[in-house]
Motif scaffolding. Structure first.
Motif, PDB file in Angstrom:
ATOM      1  N   ILE A 137     -46.092 -34.612 -59.292  1.00 49.45           N
ATOM      2  CA  ILE A 137     -45.094 -35.507 -58.700  1.00 49.45           C
ATOM      3  C   ILE A 137     -44.056 -34.695 -57.932  1.00 49.45           C
ATOM      4  CG2 ILE A 137     -43.230 -37.136 -59.200  1.00 49.45           C
ATOM      5  CD1 ILE A 137     -44.910 -38.176 -61.537  1.00 49.45           C
ATOM      6  N   ILE A 138     -43.579 -33.608 -58.558  1.00 46.25           N
ATOM      7  CA  ILE A 138     -42.534 -32.801 -57.911  1.00 46.25           C
ATOM      8  C   ILE A 138     -43.083 -32.109 -56.659  1.00 46.25           C
ATOM      9  CG2 ILE A 138     -41.038 -30.793 -58.230  1.00 46.25           C
ATOM     10  CD1 ILE A 138     -40.790 -31.678 -61.186  1.00 46.25           C
ATOM     11  N   LEU A 152     -49.058 -33.437 -64.558  1.00 42.32           N
ATOM     12  CA  LEU A 152     -48.686 -34.673 -63.882  1.00 42.32           C
ATOM     13  C   LEU A 152     -47.277 -34.581 -63.314  1.00 42.32           C
ATOM     14  CD1 LEU A 152     -50.284 -37.534 -65.986  1.00 42.32           C
ATOM     15  CD2 LEU A 152     -50.933 -36.671 -63.740  1.00 42.32           C
ATOM     16  N   ILE A 153     -46.330 -34.085 -64.124  1.00 42.12           N
ATOM     17  CA  ILE A 153     -44.960 -33.934 -63.635  1.00 42.12           C
ATOM     18  C   ILE A 153     -44.925 -32.952 -62.460  1.00 42.12           C
ATOM     19  CG2 ILE A 153     -42.658 -33.086 -64.241  1.00 42.12           C
ATOM     20  CD1 ILE A 153     -42.939 -34.364 -66.899  1.00 42.12           C
ATOM     21  N   SER A 169     -47.406 -40.704 -47.435  1.00 43.01           N
ATOM     22  CA  SER A 169     -46.513 -41.248 -48.455  1.00 43.01           C
ATOM     23  C   SER A 169     -46.531 -40.321 -49.660  1.00 43.01           C
ATOM     24  CB  SER A 169     -46.974 -42.646 -48.871  1.00 43.01           C
ATOM     25  OG  SER A 169     -48.225 -42.556 -49.505  1.00 43.01           O
ATOM     26  N   ILE A 170     -45.584 -40.525 -50.572  1.00 46.65           N
ATOM     27  CA  ILE A 170     -45.560 -39.650 -51.750  1.00 46.65           C
ATOM     28  C   ILE A 170     -46.842 -39.801 -52.570  1.00 46.65           C
ATOM     29  CG2 ILE A 170     -44.380 -39.124 -53.911  1.00 46.65           C
ATOM     30  CD1 ILE A 170     -41.768 -39.482 -52.553  1.00 46.65           C
ATOM     31  N   PRO A 171     -47.333 -41.034 -52.827  1.00 50.42           N
ATOM     32  CA  PRO A 171     -48.609 -41.110 -53.555  1.00 50.42           C
ATOM     33  C   PRO A 171     -49.725 -40.327 -52.863  1.00 50.42           C
ATOM     34  CG  PRO A 171     -47.564 -43.262 -53.505  1.00 50.42           C
ATOM     35  CD  PRO A 171     -46.722 -42.360 -52.638  1.00 50.42           C
ATOM     36  N   ILE A 215     -53.145 -33.012 -56.389  1.00 50.11           N
ATOM     37  CA  ILE A 215     -54.188 -32.972 -57.422  1.00 50.11           C
ATOM     38  C   ILE A 215     -55.460 -32.370 -56.850  1.00 50.11           C
ATOM     39  CG2 ILE A 215     -55.656 -34.406 -58.899  1.00 50.11           C
ATOM     40  CD1 ILE A 215     -53.236 -36.277 -59.234  1.00 50.11           C
ATOM     41  N   VAL A 216     -55.829 -32.778 -55.624  1.00 48.96           N
ATOM     42  CA  VAL A 216     -57.022 -32.221 -54.971  1.00 48.96           C
ATOM     43  C   VAL A 216     -56.897 -30.694 -54.858  1.00 48.96           C
ATOM     44  CG1 VAL A 216     -58.259 -32.095 -52.766  1.00 48.96           C
ATOM     45  CG2 VAL A 216     -57.639 -34.311 -53.708  1.00 48.96           C
ATOM     46  N   THR A 217     -55.682 -30.207 -54.600  1.00 51.79           N
ATOM     47  CA  THR A 217     -55.477 -28.768 -54.421  1.00 51.79           C
ATOM     48  C   THR A 217     -55.418 -28.032 -55.757  1.00 51.79           C
ATOM     49  OG1 THR A 217     -54.279 -29.157 -52.378  1.00 51.79           O
ATOM     50  CG2 THR A 217     -53.952 -27.025 -53.406  1.00 51.79           C
ATOM     51  N   SER A 246     -43.725 -34.616 -53.892  1.00 49.34           N
ATOM     52  CA  SER A 246     -42.504 -35.050 -53.214  1.00 49.34           C
ATOM     53  C   SER A 246     -42.048 -33.999 -52.200  1.00 49.34           C
ATOM     54  CB  SER A 246     -41.391 -35.286 -54.243  1.00 49.34           C
ATOM     55  OG  SER A 246     -41.808 -36.223 -55.208  1.00 49.34           O
ATOM     56  N   TYR A 293     -44.280 -33.936 -49.165  1.00 47.55           N
ATOM     57  CA  TYR A 293     -44.036 -35.109 -48.322  1.00 47.55           C
ATOM     58  C   TYR A 293     -42.839 -34.849 -47.401  1.00 47.55           C
ATOM     59  CZ  TYR A 293     -42.473 -39.783 -47.021  1.00 47.55           C
ATOM     60  OH  TYR A 293     -42.069 -40.873 -46.324  1.00 47.55           O
ATOM     61  N   ILE A 340     -49.198 -36.744 -53.613  1.00 53.07           N
ATOM     62  CA  ILE A 340     -49.580 -36.427 -54.993  1.00 53.07           C
ATOM     63  C   ILE A 340     -51.101 -36.298 -55.090  1.00 53.07           C
ATOM     64  CG2 ILE A 340     -49.644 -37.348 -57.340  1.00 53.07           C
ATOM     65  CD1 ILE A 340     -46.855 -38.507 -56.804  1.00 53.07           C
ATOM     66  N   TYR A 341     -51.807 -37.209 -54.403  1.00 58.83           N
ATOM     67  CA  TYR A 341     -53.276 -37.128 -54.345  1.00 58.83           C
ATOM     68  C   TYR A 341     -53.687 -35.765 -53.781  1.00 58.83           C
ATOM     69  CZ  TYR A 341     -57.882 -37.917 -52.235  1.00 58.83           C
ATOM     70  OH  TYR A 341     -59.180 -37.797 -51.841  1.00 58.83           O
ATOM     71  N   TRP A 342     -53.038 -35.329 -52.682  1.00 63.35           N
ATOM     72  CA  TRP A 342     -53.345 -34.015 -52.109  1.00 63.35           C
ATOM     73  C   TRP A 342     -53.076 -32.912 -53.134  1.00 63.35           C
ATOM     74  CZ3 TRP A 342     -50.015 -29.888 -51.647  1.00 63.35           C
ATOM     75  CH2 TRP A 342     -50.528 -28.782 -50.976  1.00 63.35           C
TER      76      TRP A 342
END
Lengths: 278, 278, 278, 278
Positions: free
Chosen positions: C167-168, C163-164, C185-187, C194-196, C171, C174, C190-192
């Motif tokens: 986020i990094i 998760l950390i 956007s950053i969210p 996780i998908v990757t 960011s 982005y 982050i979604y991208w």
């Protein structure tokens, strides 16, 4: 004349040690420079294919290409001259690659567009495996190599199963989905099946009919089970080797020096030496 | 007349050995030719579905199809004639496939478009498993087979969990995403869930609302954990077999009965007994 | 009156055995019918969301929905009446799901569109785990359960890291990719990520700048290493259990009946009984 | 004056225990509040990048940003003041991150757009690893850490192989597919190869020629085998540790010294010694 010959012989010997050896300082330096040149040449070929970059710096790229080709040619000639059995080198895997790395550039003088074939230079990167022989890595890569070799038999049986499955599933999907959704032919359906079974999932072809999606779901779930197999095979072999490594820290037999004995051994299995120290 | 009968009987017996057996040279040759014909027939059916190829060579393809169908028909009749219990063969799995492999072609005379059903011929490829009985591969495929069979119970429990999860997650995503982003119905949402959980990820349906993307992220991360399970199950079984294999081929020490010694041991490490049989 | 009471009590007792028990023939039959009804109700809700299907058979679907809701209501009332502590059942997990499975249908009389909430019925499928208690599956699912529970600690630490990292990495991507390529956007970034990282790879968002593609390549390769971890954790736990299973075939201690002792034990570790049979 | 100095010293000492320590109640409370603030600041930066959200609440977000920056600044100053070797802290990894977390906000007064750099604050989340030192998790994360470290050598060799493979495969695909299907340059082809080998499969670039699809199929199947390797490496290391863990926490039998007994043993299975200490 004889002196010149002996001078040449001494040069050949010295050059041989530098070019083929890795034990002397000069030999290691040669390898490092060669490594740098190979990397540079690969980067150059890559850059040439990037349109915006090539437009701006075309002449510089071509110049550098020719310089590197020149250096590789000199290296190739030196390798042939300084070795005792030049034909053996020239017909070896590395010898052929070394030739293929310089040939396209010379051919490009006579034929347009062959310079793109310089991409085969990337195969010279394989030479890195020879250069990088830091003991830690060799042992690690040996272990990996052994594990992969030991897995070969099972992997072949597995790929055989997978290939037959892809043909059968591909044929079924071709019948079910029809030409509208991208399943235009059985080979295309088989391509889709492989993309799905390996969980790559490009999405360039994807089922659109409910029945097709149902079968695809089935393929994915079953496929995940199937695809777990190579991981299982490789893991089992690596685990065996990782486990065996533990035994390495044992003291060698004081008689014959082997470390290859069960942990609770009373006698060395190779020379019969008794381990009983009492 | 009796002589003719005995001649026919001898022919039947001989043909049976060739067709069903693999121990004689003629039998192995027959299997190899059959294998080639099956592969050729599968390639033919594939080629026929490729539009550009079919346009050019349609008549050749049809001719070859009929020749192969003819040969398969002769083979099918011979198999029935030369076996003692023809019904048992005809109702067996392979017997049915052999029939299905030739039937569509004959039906295509009366009904348009049935020739496409010749794709079932790809099932004849399964016969390869019978033909390929090189000892190395049989042992490897046996080990894999055993590992997969032993995993069956756990895999079923796992798939059961996954299916229920996909229904529940699919229903939630249908409520959250709505019809605009491709989640047009619960079955479509379940299809998306399976595509996501197995990490295939076509992208033909993908969440567009922030909440949907958040849940999808959650599903992916959790899903990866879930999907690790079949790999774990299969790996554990294969690892067990890979480990066991080592011990199987060794004879116990004739003195103390242990099997715990390195493969190239000359002395038993537990009692010091010499393995030297000279 | 007292007779009526005792009659009612006898009915309650009998119904309780049928509804909650699985040991009698009637009890098992009840469970099977309930299982069928749950499956039917889930299929119904699914079908209702398929537009073409709903248009044609809407009235039939609604009728069937009401019949099943009626049967589930009767079942719910019977469960409350025949149990001794109705509140305990009603506030239990299954009790709440049983209520939620019938409530939306009744609410749909007063509020439009709440009937879609009947999808929560799919949660009733969880009851299948209670019904399916064939000994083979329970042992298998127990083993899986234990392995997953034992992995929990490591998995949490791992997900925390992931998760950390997302986020990094999100960011950074982005900043690098900007709003044109879908990294709005950053969210979303982050979604991208996780998908990757989970190798799902929808392709709804994908990097377009060379630098973004370079970082993405880096994320994928590193990510594959990271993602190997949960598989490793779960596999290790399952392997341990699969291995332990081997020990099960030992004879139990003749004194206390345990099978939980090392293979080369001389004494039972639980009661001290000597295994020495000489 | 001396009193003031000693008062300040006492304050410094006290603050140091609270800020750097985790053993006192105040220290743990400080860590929890800091954790909350870090999470809040990360959420804030994320929200600011979501256009719709930022439009509505821009002034609130900026205000909160300044408040958090202020608090972080106070914390940073306190950390410098209360520690004995401030330079060591300031040049440490965490010290630099703490500075980078506040700097962009102050810079944004003079330079437009630098406030976006506050995303580096997400790196402060790494501090969570220091805060979260619940014994269970530390042991688990230690085990994972060790397993990953032990895998490092093999993983590097593996990534090295993969990188060379991607260059070679990428070059081949560039030659085969050409510029029409998205394989516009060798770096783009290498990007596609990595996307495919790691089974991410975005589908932004996918082969369109039959030969390209054939090679891609080959890459996928082979790739799956290759990609099984890191899983195998990590699994083997974790499995070794999971197995070893059992033995670590046990005391050897005081009579015969063995550690080979079940966890809840009352008697040593090897010598019959009673473990009952009452």
């Amino acid at each position: 004349m004889a002196e010149l010959k002996s001078k040449y012989d001494r040069f050949r010997q010295k050059a041989n040690v530098i070019i083929y050896g890795t034990s002397t300082k000069a030999g290691r330096l040669f390898d490092l420079i060669l490594l740098g040149l190979i990397l540079l040449s690969v980067v150059l070929v890559m850059m040439e294919t990037v349109a915006e970059f090539d437009l701006k710096y075309h002449s510089y790229l071509v110049l550098l290409e020719w310089i590197i080709t020149g250096l590789f040619t000199i290296e190739y000639i030196l390798r042939i001259i300084t070795i005792n059995k030049p034909w053996k080198y020239m017909s070896s895997f590395y010898g052929i690659i070394d030739l293929l790395a310089i040939l396209p550039m010379y051919l490009s003088i006579f034929f347009m567009g062959t310079s793109i074939l310089t991409v085969v230079r990337s195969l010279r990167l394989l030479r890195l495996f020879k250069i990088l022989n830091h003991p830690q890595f060799t042992s690690q890569s040996l272990q990996l190599n052994q594990a992969i070799k030991a897995s070969k038999g099972k992997i072949i049986v597995f790929i055989y199963f997978v290939l037959i499955s892809t043909i059968i599933i591909g044929s079924i999907m071709y019948l079910v989905e029809g030409k509208e959704s991208g399943f235009t032919s059985i080979p295309a359906s088989i391509y889709w099946t492989i993309v799905t079974l390996t969980t790559v999932g490009y999405g360039d072809i994807s089922p659109e009919t409910p029945l097709g999606q149902f079968i695809a779901s089935f393929v994915m779930i079953l496929g995940y089970g199937i695809i777990a197999v190579p991981t299982g095979i490789v893991t089992a072999e690596i685990a065996k080797r990782t486990h065996d490594k533990v035994a390495i820290h044992k003291k060698p037999c004081t008689n014959c020096g082997t470390e290859d004995y069960p942990e609770n051994a009373n006698f060395c299995p190779h020379c019969g030496h008794s381990f009983d120290t009492k």
